[in-house]
Design a protein around this motif. Structure first.
Motif, PDB file in Angstrom:
ATOM      1  N   SER A 145      -5.660  11.994  52.502  1.00  0.00           N
ATOM      2  CA  SER A 145      -5.577  12.565  53.671  1.00  0.00           C
ATOM      3  C   SER A 145      -7.113  13.152  54.244  1.00  0.00           C
ATOM      4  O   SER A 145      -7.326  13.406  55.221  1.00  0.00           O
TER       5      SER A 145
ATOM      6  N   SER B  42      -8.799  10.627  55.582  1.00  0.00           N
ATOM      7  CA  SER B  42      -8.526  10.062  56.908  1.00  0.00           C
ATOM      8  C   SER B  42      -8.957  11.134  57.984  1.00  0.00           C
ATOM      9  O   SER B  42      -9.232  10.743  59.057  1.00  0.00           O
TER      10      SER B  42
ATOM     11  N   ALA C 101      -8.915   0.468  48.520  1.00  0.00           N
ATOM     12  CA  ALA C 101      -8.754  -0.469  47.543  1.00  0.00           C
ATOM     13  C   ALA C 101      -7.916  -1.615  47.720  1.00  0.00           C
ATOM     14  O   ALA C 101      -7.990  -2.675  46.903  1.00  0.00           O
TER      15      ALA C 101
ATOM     16  N   THR D 152      -1.927  -0.574  48.421  1.00  0.00           N
ATOM     17  CA  THR D 152      -0.523  -0.517  49.106  1.00  0.00           C
ATOM     18  C   THR D 152      -0.674  -1.732  49.939  1.00  0.00           C
ATOM     19  O   THR D 152      -1.759  -2.303  50.375  1.00  0.00           O
TER      20      THR D 152
ATOM     21  N   ARG E  96     -10.806  17.862  47.255  1.00  0.00           N
ATOM     22  CA  ARG E  96      -9.982  19.162  47.458  1.00  0.00           C
ATOM     23  C   ARG E  96      -9.655  20.033  46.114  1.00  0.00           C
ATOM     24  O   ARG E  96      -9.697  19.141  45.170  1.00  0.00           O
TER      25      ARG E  96
ATOM     26  N   LYS F 143       2.974   4.349  41.022  1.00  0.00           N
ATOM     27  CA  LYS F 143       3.720   3.322  39.962  1.00  0.00           C
ATOM     28  C   LYS F 143       2.722   2.875  38.797  1.00  0.00           C
ATOM     29  O   LYS F 143       3.473   2.309  38.064  1.00  0.00           O
ATOM     30  N   GLN F 144       1.343   3.226  38.999  1.00  0.00           N
ATOM     31  CA  GLN F 144       0.575   2.693  37.999  1.00  0.00           C
ATOM     32  C   GLN F 144       0.697   3.292  36.749  1.00  0.00           C
ATOM     33  O   GLN F 144       0.403   2.456  35.873  1.00  0.00           O
TER      34      GLN F 144
HETATM   35  C1  3Y8 Z   1      -3.867   3.110  48.812  1.00  0.00           C
HETATM   36  C2  3Y8 Z   1      -3.243   4.827  51.376  1.00  0.00           C
HETATM   37  C3  3Y8 Z   1      -3.315   9.737  54.444  1.00  0.00           C
HETATM   38  C4  3Y8 Z   1      -3.357   9.467  52.995  1.00  0.00           C
HETATM   39  C5  3Y8 Z   1      -1.878   9.827  52.164  1.00  0.00           C
HETATM   40  C6  3Y8 Z   1      -3.249  12.656  49.556  1.00  0.00           C
HETATM   41  C7  3Y8 Z   1      -1.727  12.502  50.302  1.00  0.00           C
HETATM   42  C8  3Y8 Z   1      -0.056  11.045  50.685  1.00  0.00           C
HETATM   43  C9  3Y8 Z   1       0.395  12.341  47.873  1.00  0.00           C
HETATM   44  C10 3Y8 Z   1       4.297  12.286  45.297  1.00  0.00           C
HETATM   45  C11 3Y8 Z   1       2.856  12.107  45.030  1.00  0.00           C
HETATM   46  C12 3Y8 Z   1       0.458   9.504  44.374  1.00  0.00           C
HETATM   47  C13 3Y8 Z   1       0.275   8.431  45.147  1.00  0.00           C
HETATM   48  C14 3Y8 Z   1       0.075  10.057  46.887  1.00  0.00           C
HETATM   49  C15 3Y8 Z   1      -0.410  10.872  47.759  1.00  0.00           C
HETATM   50  C16 3Y8 Z   1      -1.527  10.983  50.230  1.00  0.00           C
HETATM   51  C17 3Y8 Z   1      -2.070  10.089  50.927  1.00  0.00           C
HETATM   52  C18 3Y8 Z   1      -1.242  10.586  48.639  1.00  0.00           C
HETATM   53  C19 3Y8 Z   1       0.862  10.628  45.650  1.00  0.00           C
HETATM   54  C20 3Y8 Z   1      -1.798   6.342  50.106  1.00  0.00           C
HETATM   55  C21 3Y8 Z   1      -2.555   4.897  50.238  1.00  0.00           C
HETATM   56  C22 3Y8 Z   1      -2.891   4.412  49.177  1.00  0.00           C
HETATM   57  C23 3Y8 Z   1      -2.594   4.910  47.945  1.00  0.00           C
HETATM   58  C24 3Y8 Z   1      -2.666   4.692  46.511  1.00  0.00           C
HETATM   59  C25 3Y8 Z   1      -1.343   5.524  45.826  1.00  0.00           C
HETATM   60  C26 3Y8 Z   1      -1.537   4.838  44.193  1.00  0.00           C
HETATM   61  C27 3Y8 Z   1      -0.582   6.258  43.790  1.00  0.00           C
HETATM   62  C28 3Y8 Z   1      -1.071   7.250  44.640  1.00  0.00           C
HETATM   63  C29 3Y8 Z   1       1.436   7.373  45.512  1.00  0.00           C
HETATM   64  C30 3Y8 Z   1      -2.338   4.071  52.406  1.00  0.00           C
HETATM   65  C31 3Y8 Z   1      -0.264   6.376  50.726  1.00  0.00           C
HETATM   66  C32 3Y8 Z   1       1.710   9.465  43.425  1.00  0.00           C
HETATM   67  C33 3Y8 Z   1      -0.828  10.372  43.574  1.00  0.00           C
HETATM   68  O1  3Y8 Z   1       1.965   1.570  44.651  1.00  0.00           O
HETATM   69  C34 3Y8 Z   1       0.947   2.075  44.015  1.00  0.00           C
HETATM   70  O2  3Y8 Z   1       0.087   1.241  43.496  1.00  0.00           O
HETATM   71  C35 3Y8 Z   1       0.370   3.224  44.580  1.00  0.00           C
HETATM   72  C36 3Y8 Z   1      -0.913   3.700  43.854  1.00  0.00           C
HETATM   73  C37 3Y8 Z   1      -3.003   4.906  43.825  1.00  0.00           C
HETATM   74  C38 3Y8 Z   1      -0.797   6.835  42.447  1.00  0.00           C
HETATM   75  C39 3Y8 Z   1      -0.499   5.468  41.178  1.00  0.00           C
HETATM   76  O3  3Y8 Z   1      -1.187   5.808  40.066  1.00  0.00           O
HETATM   77  O4  3Y8 Z   1       0.351   4.905  41.409  1.00  0.00           O
HETATM   78  N1  3Y8 Z   1      -1.631   6.962  46.082  1.00  0.00           N
HETATM   79  N2  3Y8 Z   1      -1.887   6.158  48.412  1.00  0.00           N
HETATM   80  C40 3Y8 Z   1      -5.254   3.578  48.906  1.00  0.00           C
HETATM   81  C41 3Y8 Z   1      -6.213   2.259  48.704  1.00  0.00           C
HETATM   82  O5  3Y8 Z   1      -5.550   1.171  48.737  1.00  0.00           O
HETATM   83  O6  3Y8 Z   1      -7.457   2.396  48.849  1.00  0.00           O
HETATM   84  O7  3Y8 Z   1      -1.399   3.361  51.962  1.00  0.00           O
HETATM   85  O8  3Y8 Z   1      -1.917   4.423  53.736  1.00  0.00           O
HETATM   86  C42 3Y8 Z   1      -2.719   7.750  50.314  1.00  0.00           C
HETATM   87  C43 3Y8 Z   1      -2.279   8.790  50.145  1.00  0.00           C
HETATM   88  N3  3Y8 Z   1      -1.476   9.144  48.846  1.00  0.00           N
HETATM   89  O9  3Y8 Z   1      -4.275   9.319  54.898  1.00  0.00           O
HETATM   90  O10 3Y8 Z   1      -2.592  10.453  54.958  1.00  0.00           O
HETATM   91  O11 3Y8 Z   1      -4.052  12.726  50.208  1.00  0.00           O
HETATM   92  O12 3Y8 Z   1      -3.246  13.051  48.442  1.00  0.00           O
HETATM   93  N4  3Y8 Z   1      -0.477   8.666  46.483  1.00  0.00           N
HETATM   94  C44 3Y8 Z   1      -0.560  11.681  43.279  1.00  0.00           C
HETATM   95  O13 3Y8 Z   1      -1.327  12.449  43.927  1.00  0.00           O
HETATM   96  O14 3Y8 Z   1       0.282  11.924  42.522  1.00  0.00           O
HETATM   97  C45 3Y8 Z   1       2.356  10.448  45.793  1.00  0.00           C
HETATM   98  O15 3Y8 Z   1       4.932  11.118  45.394  1.00  0.00           O
HETATM   99  O16 3Y8 Z   1       4.731  13.189  45.798  1.00  0.00           O
END
Ligand code: 3Y8
Ligand code: NAP
Length: 249
Positions: free
Chosen positions: A11, A14, A32, A35, A99, A136-137
């Motif tokens: 966040s 962004s 990266a 998603t 943060r 999911k990782q």
């Molecule tokens: C691809 C980009 C924004 C960014 C939003 C933040 C908030 C929502 C909270 C729960 C926890 C988790 C996870 C999470 C959060 C924000 C933020 C944050 C946690 C997106 C995004 C990408 C990813 C990658 C993804 C990981 C996963 C982690 C889900 C987009 C949505 C659990 C981390 O399916 C997968 O392979 C997911 C992989 C890395 C951790 C993991 O190990 O699985 N984030 N998350 C980024 C890229 O490609 O470079 O798709 O739009 C971004 C956001 N995720 O602009 O509003 O800022 O923290 N993301 C954790 O914190 O524990 C969810 O479910 O309560």
């Protein structure tokens, strides 16, 4: 001439992208590609790895990048370490936008662990109903305790069936809110929450919901990252960019 590479995926990244776009800064946003359909950004965007440190050095030089802002997630330790090494080699200024970690407050019941393995060890061997809000990782580690029920929150539907005999999936991309996290946990009769100490507001709702429901949280501490300049707000990053970022740490 300032040209910025913004390593995103949070966040905060962004929010910084919006600020840079509004000022008309010359910046590139980088995902990266984790998603399926990442949120669109108001900057030119690249998706995918760079190819390790060497690939990133090559990219920095080819794109004549003058400043890198690492606004990746605190658990994106590999990317952050690569950014430090590559910026050092390419003599490019680097700052992290990070943060602060969450801290347990009144009414919280946290068990802090060092890593995923520690989180598995902290759970009951069976009979628990666990909300795995860690993406999911790293879920495979929890197959060591198949006697628990697992609720997994994922950004994209999994391509393969999950390795748990008793589980449910919630497909959702945050930021999340307390009311829906509380309802989700009650609907599944959750007894334990597993979370990464990612900090920020986008994932905090589940902790507030856990407190309201008096549920225990297994909190995974952040991995250590090598020394670098760390800034804690978009404003601080804009100041750093405007007042001659040196390469000092
Ligand atoms: C691809 C980009 C924004 C960014 C939003 C933040 C908030 C929502 C909270 C729960 C926890 C988790 C996870 C999470 C959060 C924000 C933020 C944050 C946690 C997106 C995004 C990408 C990813 C990658 C993804 C990981 C996963 C982690 C889900 C987009 C949505 C659990 C981390 O399916 C997968 O392979 C997911 C992989 C890395 C951790 C993991 O190990 O699985 N984030 N998350 C980024 C890229 O490609 O470079 O798709 O739009 C971004 C956001 N995720 O602009 O509003 O800022 O923290 N993301 C954790 O914190 O524990 C969810 O479910 O309560
Ligand atoms: P990671 O393990 O630290 O990085 C693994 C590799 O992925 C990196 O070496 C790099 O590949 C590539 N990579 C990571 N972030 C990148 C980016 N922003 N732009 C281009 N390449 C990137 O990373 P991760 O934990 O999988 O996180 C991946 C993305 O999801 C990041 O954008 C991160 O901010 C976001 N995210 C992660 C989490 C989390 O819990 N880990 C939570 C929320 C958001 P090369 O070596 O080939 O360059």
């Amino acid at each position: 001439m300032t040209r910025i590479l913004l390593l995103g995926g949070t966040s905060e990244a962004s929010a910084l992208a919006r600020a840079l776009a509004e000022r008309g800064d010359d910046a590139i946003f980088s995902y990266a590609g984790r998603t399926g359909t990442p949120v669109a950004q108001p900057l030119p965007t690249r998706v995918g790895g760079f190819g390790g440190v060497a690939g990133l050095v090559e990219y920095l030089r080819a794109e004549a990048i003058t400043h890198v802002v690492d606004a990746t997630h605190p658990f994106a330790a590999g990317m952050s370490a690569n950014a430090i090494a590559a910026c050092d080699r390419a003599e490019v200024a680097l700052a992290a936008l990070e943060r602060p970690a969450w801290r347990a407050g009144k009414g919280d019941d946290w068990t802090r662990v060092r890593d995923i393995v520690g989180a598995v060890a902290a759970l009951p061997d069976s009979g628990a109903r666990v909300f795995l809000a860690i993406g999911k990782q790293h879920v495979d580690a929890f197959t060591a305790k198949p006697g628990n029920f697992y609720l997994l929150r994922l950004v994209d539907p999994p391509e393969t069936p999950l390795p748990f005999p008793d589980c449910a999936i919630e497909i959702a991309r945050g930021p999340f809110d307390v009311a829906s996290d509380e309802a989700l946990m009650e609907a599944h009769g959750i007894t334990h929450i597993v979370a990464k100490n990612s900090g920020g507001t986008g994932a905090e709702a589940k902790l507030t919901a856990a407190r309201a429901l008096a549920l225990p949280v297994v909190m995974i501490d952040r991995p250590a990252t090598p020394a670098r300049r760390v800034l804690n707000s978009v404003g601080a990053v804009l100041d750093w960019l405007d007042h001659g970022a040196d390469r000092g740490v």
